[in-house]
Design a protein around this motif. Sequence first.
Motif, mmCIF file in Angstrom:
data_model
loop_
_atom_site.group_PDB
_atom_site.id
_atom_site.type_symbol
_atom_site.label_atom_id
_atom_site.label_comp_id
_atom_site.label_asym_id
_atom_site.label_seq_id
_atom_site.Cartn_x
_atom_site.Cartn_y
_atom_site.Cartn_z
ATOM 1 N N GLU A 127 16.483 17.014 10.340
ATOM 2 C CA GLU A 127 16.444 17.779 9.089
ATOM 3 C C GLU A 127 17.458 18.917 9.097
ATOM 4 O OE1 GLU A 127 12.658 19.570 8.118
ATOM 5 O OE2 GLU A 127 13.250 19.809 6.019
ATOM 6 N N ASN A 128 17.596 19.589 10.237
ATOM 7 C CA ASN A 128 18.511 20.740 10.285
ATOM 8 C C ASN A 128 19.343 20.866 11.564
ATOM 9 O OD1 ASN A 128 18.013 22.450 7.800
ATOM 10 N ND2 ASN A 128 15.920 22.097 8.491
ATOM 11 N N LYS A 132 23.311 20.403 11.766
ATOM 12 C CA LYS A 132 24.226 20.999 10.767
ATOM 13 C C LYS A 132 25.105 22.019 11.486
ATOM 14 C CE LYS A 132 20.877 20.191 7.122
ATOM 15 N NZ LYS A 132 19.754 20.790 6.329
ATOM 16 N N HIS A 174 23.107 13.962 10.857
ATOM 17 C CA HIS A 174 23.258 14.627 9.565
ATOM 18 C C HIS A 174 23.573 16.080 9.839
ATOM 19 C CE1 HIS A 174 22.201 15.818 5.419
ATOM 20 N NE2 HIS A 174 21.502 16.788 5.952
ATOM 21 N N GLN A 193 24.776 25.565 4.923
ATOM 22 C CA GLN A 193 24.454 25.678 6.353
ATOM 23 C C GLN A 193 25.701 25.443 7.205
ATOM 24 O OE1 GLN A 193 20.645 23.184 5.755
ATOM 25 N NE2 GLN A 193 20.090 24.425 7.526
ATOM 26 N N GLU A 215 27.637 16.063 -0.152
ATOM 27 C CA GLU A 215 27.607 16.837 -1.405
ATOM 28 C C GLU A 215 28.959 17.450 -1.801
ATOM 29 O OE1 GLU A 215 24.317 19.596 -1.072
ATOM 30 O OE2 GLU A 215 22.975 18.060 -0.358
ATOM 31 N N GLN A 229 20.672 10.606 -1.823
ATOM 32 C CA GLN A 229 19.614 11.427 -1.237
ATOM 33 C C GLN A 229 18.243 11.152 -1.883
ATOM 34 O OE1 GLN A 229 20.682 15.583 -1.271
ATOM 35 N NE2 GLN A 229 22.536 15.267 -0.067
ATOM 36 N N GLU A 254 17.238 10.779 1.690
ATOM 37 C CA GLU A 254 16.394 11.981 1.739
ATOM 38 C C GLU A 254 15.252 11.902 0.714
ATOM 39 O OE1 GLU A 254 18.785 15.512 1.502
ATOM 40 O OE2 GLU A 254 20.396 14.680 2.723
ATOM 41 N N TRP A 286 12.414 12.354 3.423
ATOM 42 C CA TRP A 286 12.859 13.660 3.919
ATOM 43 C C TRP A 286 11.721 14.518 4.430
ATOM 44 C CZ3 TRP A 286 17.326 14.182 5.803
ATOM 45 C CH2 TRP A 286 17.877 15.444 6.079
ATOM 46 N N TRP A 298 10.604 20.491 2.503
ATOM 47 C CA TRP A 298 11.378 21.645 2.021
ATOM 48 C C TRP A 298 10.993 21.994 0.604
ATOM 49 C CZ3 TRP A 298 15.480 21.672 -1.786
ATOM 50 C CH2 TRP A 298 15.607 20.434 -2.457
HETATM 51 O O1 G3I Z 1 16.514 28.527 11.510
HETATM 52 C C1 G3I Z 1 16.129 29.650 10.696
HETATM 53 C C2 G3I Z 1 15.096 30.506 11.438
HETATM 54 O O2 G3I Z 1 15.706 31.062 12.599
HETATM 55 C C3 G3I Z 1 14.603 31.618 10.509
HETATM 56 O O3 G3I Z 1 13.598 32.369 11.168
HETATM 57 C C4 G3I Z 1 14.038 30.969 9.225
HETATM 58 C C5 G3I Z 1 13.508 31.992 8.246
HETATM 59 O O4 G3I Z 1 14.593 32.577 7.580
HETATM 60 O O5 G3I Z 1 15.076 30.216 8.566
HETATM 61 C C6 G3I Z 1 15.508 29.138 9.394
HETATM 62 O O6 G3I Z 1 16.523 28.446 8.725
HETATM 63 C C7 G3I Z 1 16.004 27.630 7.653
HETATM 64 C C8 G3I Z 1 16.410 26.176 7.937
HETATM 65 O O7 G3I Z 1 16.029 25.340 6.842
HETATM 66 C C9 G3I Z 1 15.765 25.658 9.220
HETATM 67 O O8 G3I Z 1 14.361 25.664 9.061
HETATM 68 C C10 G3I Z 1 16.679 28.099 6.364
HETATM 69 O O9 G3I Z 1 16.204 29.386 6.046
HETATM 70 C C11 G3I Z 1 16.328 27.134 5.243
HETATM 71 O O10 G3I Z 1 17.087 27.460 4.076
HETATM 72 C C12 G3I Z 1 16.722 25.711 5.653
HETATM 73 O O11 G3I Z 1 16.327 24.847 4.602
HETATM 74 C C13 G3I Z 1 16.863 23.519 4.734
HETATM 75 C C14 G3I Z 1 17.805 23.254 3.549
HETATM 76 O O12 G3I Z 1 18.331 21.924 3.670
HETATM 77 C C15 G3I Z 1 18.954 24.224 3.541
HETATM 78 O O13 G3I Z 1 19.780 23.890 2.438
HETATM 79 C C16 G3I Z 1 15.705 22.524 4.666
HETATM 80 O O14 G3I Z 1 14.876 22.686 5.814
HETATM 81 C C17 G3I Z 1 16.253 21.105 4.633
HETATM 82 O O15 G3I Z 1 15.209 20.177 4.384
HETATM 83 C C18 G3I Z 1 17.288 20.954 3.510
HETATM 84 O O16 G3I Z 1 17.835 19.679 3.588
HETATM 85 C C19 G3I Z 1 18.949 19.438 2.700
HETATM 86 C C20 G3I Z 1 19.795 18.372 3.340
HETATM 87 O O17 G3I Z 1 20.231 18.809 4.619
HETATM 88 C C21 G3I Z 1 20.979 18.016 2.460
HETATM 89 N N1 G3I Z 1 20.515 17.578 1.144
HETATM 90 C C22 G3I Z 1 19.664 18.561 0.461
HETATM 91 C C23 G3I Z 1 18.460 18.908 1.329
HETATM 92 C C24 G3I Z 1 17.582 19.902 0.611
HETATM 93 O O18 G3I Z 1 18.264 21.125 0.454
#
Ligand code: G3I
Length: 364
Positions: free
Chosen positions: A63-64, A67, A100, A107, A153, A227, A259, A325, A333
Amino acid sequence: MKNSVIAITFMLLAACSPKEPGLKDTFEGKFVLGAAVNVRQIMGADVKGDSVLFRHFGAVEPENCMKSAEIMPVFGQYKWDMADKYVEFGEKNGLEVYGHCLIWHSQLTPDFCYDKEGNLIGPDELKARMKQHISTVVGRYKGRIKGWDVVNEAILEDGSYRQSPFYQILGKEFIPWAFQCAHEADPDCELYYNDYSMHEPGKLNTAIEMVKDLQARGIRIDAVGFQAHIGMDYPDLDLYQGHIRRVKDETGIDVCITELDMSILPTITRSADVSMTREAWQAALNPWPDGKFPQEAQDAWNARMGEVLDMFLRNSDAVRRINVWGICDSDSWKNGWPIPGRTDAPLWVDRNYNLKPFLHKYAR
Ligand code: G3I
């Protein structure tokens, strides 16, 4: 300590219990079924989630943790730990492992495209940095990752290119360059372009042009990732099916549903009703904060997701893989977007780790 004992216990139990068939067995020969996994699942701390994953899914996406901002917080300085654990997790559990994503405007490592003064770097420097990042990451997992989302994207709904730093510096040339670098780093790895809202005709047209351009240059691309972050009222499924068919018929390559999730909550755009206060908008976006979704809403969700899956099954000649996803609803998410703290139910497995009713004819 407690979690690891539970995890070991669960794995021993799983090893002893007869392997009951799961969704992945039902859909074998149709498409590969996968799920995005988070850090807790990779680390074995989500024992119930992992047991659902191992029974019903045959592939994983990170998921993350792969990146660029997560794996390379500063350009050239890597934190491999979680990405390594992700790949090991997939391999030791007999899952196909996907990557991914290599080049994405979000990110993104903050200094990837900028010099020390904060100015955009030049085209030659960006090409060198893209090659360095892609060859380092893809090379590290060569032969272990079945396919990569190489570029994510890059196209907007109207078909124009997103004005990302990559595009600002290299124009659309950053895309073939990324695919070329990925292919050189692992010639046997499948390579994908991945995007959301692929039901938008403008975006689809440009994506197909992109694929054809890569093919004309002799650059490998194996599939287009749709996605499929969809809702109860979009997209029209006949239109979506038509777009899947267009990719297959016009380029010869497959689609991966990368996704998949479908919000059970209302799609509300604030601009639609300017009189709506922020509080009213937030309340309208999160009508069931306690997670007690009305039966009517659940039935409608299951009916539509059943139609979505039926459409993918009818087009399994063009759909190579379906990846949801997240494993269960509480992982999604969508519980935090477009406003934090929502309670959504967009995935195939509910908060009690049960398959949702539309799947019961395939597995329990
Ligand atoms: O890792 C940090 C952590 O250290 C911190 O304490 C916490 C609180 O701020 O944030 C954590 O980072 C978060 C990250 O996910 C890991 O959990 C980010 O804030 C958060 O914004 C991020 O969200 C992800 C999102 O992409 C970012 O755009 C979602 O989990 C993830 O499901 C989502 O996935 C994306 C695909 O990669 C691409 N397509 C769209 C999809 C939805 O946005």
